[in-house]
Design an enzyme around this catalytic site. Structure first.
Site, PDB file in Angstrom:
ATOM      1  N   GLU A   1       0.813  -1.218   0.000  1.00 45.82           N
ATOM      2  CA  GLU A   1       0.000   0.000   0.000  1.00 45.82           C
ATOM      3  C   GLU A   1       0.842   1.261   0.000  1.00 45.82           C
ATOM      4  OE1 GLU A   1      -0.770  -2.640   1.842  1.00 45.82           O
ATOM      5  OE2 GLU A   1      -2.813  -3.180   1.297  1.00 45.82           O
TER       6      GLU A   1
ATOM      7  N   HIS B   1      -9.592  -4.272  10.864  1.00 46.09           N
ATOM      8  CA  HIS B   1     -10.185  -4.226   9.527  1.00 46.09           C
ATOM      9  C   HIS B   1     -11.502  -3.457   9.473  1.00 46.09           C
ATOM     10  CE1 HIS B   1      -7.236  -7.032   8.133  1.00 46.09           C
ATOM     11  NE2 HIS B   1      -7.912  -7.490   7.125  1.00 46.09           N
TER      12      HIS B   1
END
Ligand SMILES: Cc1ncc(C[n+]2csc(CCOP(=O)(O)OP(=O)(O)O)c2C)c(N)n1
Ligand SMILES: [Mg+2]
Lengths: 328, 338
Positions: free
Chosen positions: A60, A129
């Site tokens: 990322e 998450h």
């Protein structure tokens, strides 16, 4: 008007902008050969090829930075985070390199980039998450934060985001990808900083966006049916810039305000909106502003705990009843 | 290239050990099949990543370390937890979101923890736990303890910055850590060849971070044991960290919702021919430790064990809603009495 899914609206927005401007490309994990982890980019690899629809390794920080660098020389990257929970691995790129480049260079560089993906809880994915990142990114000067609620908004706002010369955080919600709504066949764009009145009412203003707005609408219907309480729902659609004028106008009419968000209440978006509303409407308020949000804890896995933490229509309805001094 | 152990020092595992590993692998497989079923029945929510096909990796390697050694892994953690001796009931209870779960229903499939068993999770952010392994290794070195860290991660994790920072630190400080990449060929739907600039993963650590790399066949439980035993000796001797590339394969999808268009049925079937359980079974049959009836008996026994664990976990109570406030802080006001 054709009715399409939320994910198709996003897909159309990206495809139209890629047809229009050869500098637009999409990069992210599983966006190309897998057709997107949530099928938002379905068919795009076949249509645009691997230089414009790019599968990245699980890097990322790397691919977010790649996007910012490419944007500095005028490309228009769309960076997809599988979820914004993973954007935290790339936090420096998103909150430093993207939004501050223009300022630090005295205006020499623009960074026309879109970071998009899902944000929010509700899928039992536990603490790491389940981030709702609205407030986290709205905190940062130089970033714009956009949260569509309907497929119509998704398409119009995403097209605007891609054409915008500044970095835009574009927040979607997994539970909404399958939702259907009318989207015009002809081209249109929607502006940032312009709230939408999702429901008119005279008793209480509710400010809510994205998935939280759907919760608020359910609560409003319940309040109408059960008690004749008419809530007015203002959906800001972009949190930065924030259309405080439309919100304030509504609060002046109703005399009270409830904010709904799925993120943490402490230093949250509701806190910001409450602060701005009391600056503009101090004399019009008949009740203190009530914030409805996630409970102030990391997101638990167990469904019974999760349902207690994430705000539902019931909690919104209770807040509105309190705000209007409803005596059941 | 370093040699880990002299041939003469090799210890042949005993029949009892090998039988134990066979049982453990069979247990993991049946546990995972139970999970698949419970997921379908919506008793399990969220993401659930099964370990089917990779059983030999956790079983062979964990057998080679001591209970006092530290173990940490990613979200595909059911197999490691079972190999570490965590009981199926507490794992299933966790998966069902129950108070009696190994993380009290807060963690779910991706976050199994057991402090007593030195099992440090269960971590859902790809590569986010690799620096934690460095911290565990640092503490061991600092306190001059006789322990090693066994840190597992997937091939996909090697493309994260956190991984590379961690490896450099471990190499620099010569920490007693076995970094074990479970190279199952894919990170979600992306083949290693489409994600890694260098396909032989062990090449990405040796020269770069001064951490020697080794290869091992992850479908072979005995090879896993032997390699890990040697690696642990190397770390205990104070030589620093080691990197082991384990070649393995997952039979099921990445998680429960994966159409698996990125590979063929033939590819999966090809790997299943080298099934780790079948392979050890062959060895044990050749040694007359197993025959058809014993295999059947073991499977029946394990099946009954898993089903009982399932029923108990299923019947266990959910946490109380006020438990959401528990364990956010040790003490919100710090070391003060208010
Ligand atoms: C930082 C981050 N990015 C993306 C994800 C989503 N994700 C979860 S597992 C996975 C694939 C990981 O593959 P690998 O490391 O090879 O492990 P395997 O699943 O094969 O065991 C991805 C992309 C994540 N959890 N964390
Ligand atoms: Mg993998």
């Amino acid at each position: 008007m054709p009715e399409i899914q939320f994910r198709e609206a996003l897909n159309q927005a990206m495809c139209e902008e890629m047809d229009r401007d050869p500098d637009v490309f999409l990069i992210g994990e599983e966006v190309a050969e897998y057709d997107g982890a949530y099928k938002v980019s379905q068919g795009m690899l076949a249509r645009f090829g691997p230089m414009r629809v790019v599968d990245s390794p699980i890097s990322e920080a790397g691919f977010a930075g790649l996007g910012v660098g490419a944007a500095m020389v005028g490309m228009r990257p769309i960076v997809e985070f599988m979820t914004f929970s993973f954007s935290l691995v790339a936090f420096d790129q998103v909150v430093n390199n993207a939004p501050k480049m223009r300022y630090m260079s005295g205006g020499q560089f623009k960074v026309p980039i879109v970071f998009r993906g899902i944000s929010g809880a509700g899928q039992q994915l536990a603490a790491t998450h389940s981030w709702t990142v609205d407030a986290l990114y709205a905190h940062v000067p130089g970033l714009k934060v956009v949260v569509p609620t309907t497929p119509y908004e998704a398409k119009g706002l995403l097209k605007t985001a891609i054409r915008d010369d500044d970095p835009v955080i574009f927040l979607e919600n997994e539970a909404m990808y399958g939702h259907r709504g009318e989207v015009p066949a002809e081209e249109y764009l929607l502006p940032f900083g312009q709230a939408d009145i999702k429901r008119e009412g005279s008793h209480c203003t509710i400010v809510a966006w994205g998935h939280g707005c759907l919760t608020a609408m359910a609560a409003a219907e319940q309040l109408h049916k059960d008690h004749g309480i008419e809530a007015e729902i203002i959906d800001p659609r972009s949190l930065r810039p924030l259309d405080i004028e439309t919100i304030a106008e509504s609060v002046k009419k109703t005399g009270c305000c409830v904010t709904v968000e799925e993120g943490y209440p402490t230093c949250g978006m509701g806190a910001e909106i409450a602060a701005q509303v009391q600056e503009k409407c101090f004399d019009d308020l008949d009740h203190h502003i009530i914030r409805v949000g996630s409970l102030d804890v990391p997101m638990p896995y167990s469904k019974v705990l999760l349902n207690h933490v994430v705000p539902g229509a019931q909690r919104v309805a209770e807040a509105v009843k309190q705000a209007v001094y409803f005596q059941g | 290239m370093i040699t880990l152990v002299e041939q003469s020092q090799k210890v042949e595992p005993s029949p009892a050990q090998m039988m134990d590993w066979y049982r453990q692998m069979a247990l993991i497989r049946q546990f995972e099949l139970r999970c698949a079923q419970s997921y379908q029945q919506q008793k399990i929510g969220g993401f659930c990543h099964l370990y089917v096909g990779q059983e030999a990796v956790a079983v062979g390697s964990i057998a080679a370390v001591r209970p006092s050694d530290y173990i940490i892994t990613a979200y595909r953690d059911h197999g490691h937890a079972i190999a570490r001796g965590m009981d199926c009931e507490s794992l299933l209870a966790e998966l069902y979101g129950k108070a009696s779960g190994c993380s009290h229903g807060k963690g779910g499939s991706m976050h199994f923890f057991d402090r007593e068993k030195n099992f440090f999770g269960g971590h859902a952010i790809v590569a986010g736990h690799v620096p934690l392994a460095v911290g565990l290794g640092w503490a061991i070195k600092y306190r001059k303890e006789d322990r090693v860290v066994l840190c597992y991660f997937g091939d996909g994790a090697m493309n994260q910055g956190a991984f590379h920072e961690a490896l450099n630190l471990a190499g620099l400080f010569k920490l007693p850590i076995i970094f074990m990449v479970e190279n199952n060929g894919y990170g979600m739907g992306t083949h290693v060849q489409r994600a890694s600039a260098v396909v032989e993963l062990k090449l990405r650590t040796g020269d770069a971070y001064g951490i020697p790399g080794k290869h091992v066949d992850g479908m072979d439980c005995l090879a896993m044991y032997e390699m890990t035993l040697a690696a642990a000796q190397y770390c205990r001797a104070g030589h620093g960290a080691l990197f082991i590339e384990v070649k393995t394969y997952r039979y099921r999808g990445h998680s429960m919702s994966d159409p698996q268009k990125y590979r063929t049925r033939e590819e999966v079937a090809g790997y299943q021919e080298h099934d780790p359980i079948g392979r050890l079974e062959k060895v044990l049959r050749a040694k007359n430790l197993l025959d058809d009836s014993k295999v059947q008996a073991i499977n029946n026994e394990i099946h009954a064990h898993v089903e009982e664990a399932h029923h108990r976990a299923d019947a266990a109570p959910f946490p109380q809603t006020q438990d959401v406030w528990k364990d956010v802080y040790a003490n919100p006001y710090g070391p003060y009495q208010l």
